[in-house]
Enzyme design. Sequence first.
Site, PDB file in Angstrom:
ATOM      1  N   VAL A   1       0.852  -1.205   0.000  1.00 15.54           N
ATOM      2  CA  VAL A   1       0.000   0.000   0.000  1.00 15.54           C
ATOM      3  C   VAL A   1       0.885   1.252   0.000  1.00 15.54           C
ATOM      4  O   VAL A   1       0.665   2.207  -0.759  1.00 15.54           O
ATOM      5  CB  VAL A   1      -0.967  -0.006   1.210  1.00 15.54           C
ATOM      6  CG1 VAL A   1      -1.768   1.283   1.260  1.00 15.54           C
ATOM      7  CG2 VAL A   1      -1.902  -1.213   1.152  1.00 15.54           C
ATOM      8  N   CYS A   2       1.912   1.224   0.854  1.00 16.09           N
ATOM      9  CA  CYS A   2       2.841   2.368   0.930  1.00 16.09           C
ATOM     10  C   CYS A   2       3.490   2.631  -0.425  1.00 16.09           C
ATOM     11  O   CYS A   2       3.697   3.784  -0.817  1.00 16.09           O
ATOM     12  CB  CYS A   2       3.947   2.096   1.950  1.00 16.09           C
ATOM     13  SG  CYS A   2       3.361   1.874   3.619  1.00 16.09           S
ATOM     14  N   THR A   3       3.830   1.573  -1.124  1.00 16.89           N
ATOM     15  CA  THR A   3       4.474   1.724  -2.434  1.00 16.89           C
ATOM     16  C   THR A   3       3.564   2.515  -3.377  1.00 16.89           C
ATOM     17  O   THR A   3       4.006   3.442  -4.066  1.00 16.89           O
ATOM     18  CB  THR A   3       4.796   0.325  -3.016  1.00 16.89           C
ATOM     19  OG1 THR A   3       5.659  -0.346  -2.097  1.00 16.89           O
ATOM     20  CG2 THR A   3       5.459   0.413  -4.376  1.00 16.89           C
TER      21      THR A   3
ATOM     22  N   LEU B   1       3.332   6.286  -2.266  1.00 16.20           N
ATOM     23  CA  LEU B   1       4.483   7.132  -2.605  1.00 16.20           C
ATOM     24  C   LEU B   1       4.505   7.449  -4.090  1.00 16.20           C
ATOM     25  O   LEU B   1       4.845   8.559  -4.499  1.00 16.20           O
ATOM     26  CB  LEU B   1       5.779   6.469  -2.130  1.00 16.20           C
ATOM     27  CG  LEU B   1       5.911   6.521  -0.606  1.00 16.20           C
ATOM     28  CD1 LEU B   1       6.998   5.589  -0.112  1.00 16.20           C
ATOM     29  CD2 LEU B   1       6.194   7.934  -0.122  1.00 16.20           C
TER      30      LEU B   1
END
Length: 217
Positions: free
Chosen positions: A44-46, A49
């Site tokens: 999810v973070c990928t 960003l």
Amino acid sequence: MTLRLGDVAPDFTAASTHGEIRFHEWIGDGWAILFSHPKDFTPVCTTELGAVAKLKPEFDKRGVKVVGLSVDGVEDHEGWSRDIEATQGVALNFPLIADKNRAVAEAYDMIHPNAEATQTVRSVFVIDNQKKVRLTLTYPASTGRDFDEVLRVVDSLKLTSGSSVATPANWRQGDDVIILASLSDEQAREKFPDGWRAERPYLRYVPDPSKQTGRTA
Ligand code: BEZ
């Protein structure tokens, strides 16, 4: 420490993918958005960003710097940046803070032990040119944030700061805005000589003042 709207955003010095950041100095005279991630190399973070990197020109246009943070180190951030570029089709174009000792996470209350003991939640802080916190958001790790919404709030904050209007639900730049209920009709007539559309005495709409003049009302 819980940060509330209007509080001064805590200053800090931290390592990042763009070298050491002295936060207040780095913000300079503009606005900033600080947002946290639970962990490097997570899906999810990928995507988040990548989404922020794509929106960066919009933040730039508004004089808003963006900076991400997780409690992993710079080396991890750099390896992860390569994955982000490969999978999201955009290179990271803003710094990622490596908050290994969690000093920033603690100053900004980004670790919520009843949710996850060691990782940061998904926090967002919008900080204005006086270094004051103007928006806080807290999302769970499982839900990626909508950064178009963060941009929308920046537009609203910049339009309404020190002005006589507020923005209604789901407002987007160019939509009608609302005259503050604290303004009497007499006071409103001075500010809005072309009048307004009143649906109730307290619900008075005028066109987005920045549409014609680029200025706030
Ligand atoms: C993610 O970014 O995919 C993620 C990180 C921590 C917990 C759950 C999901």
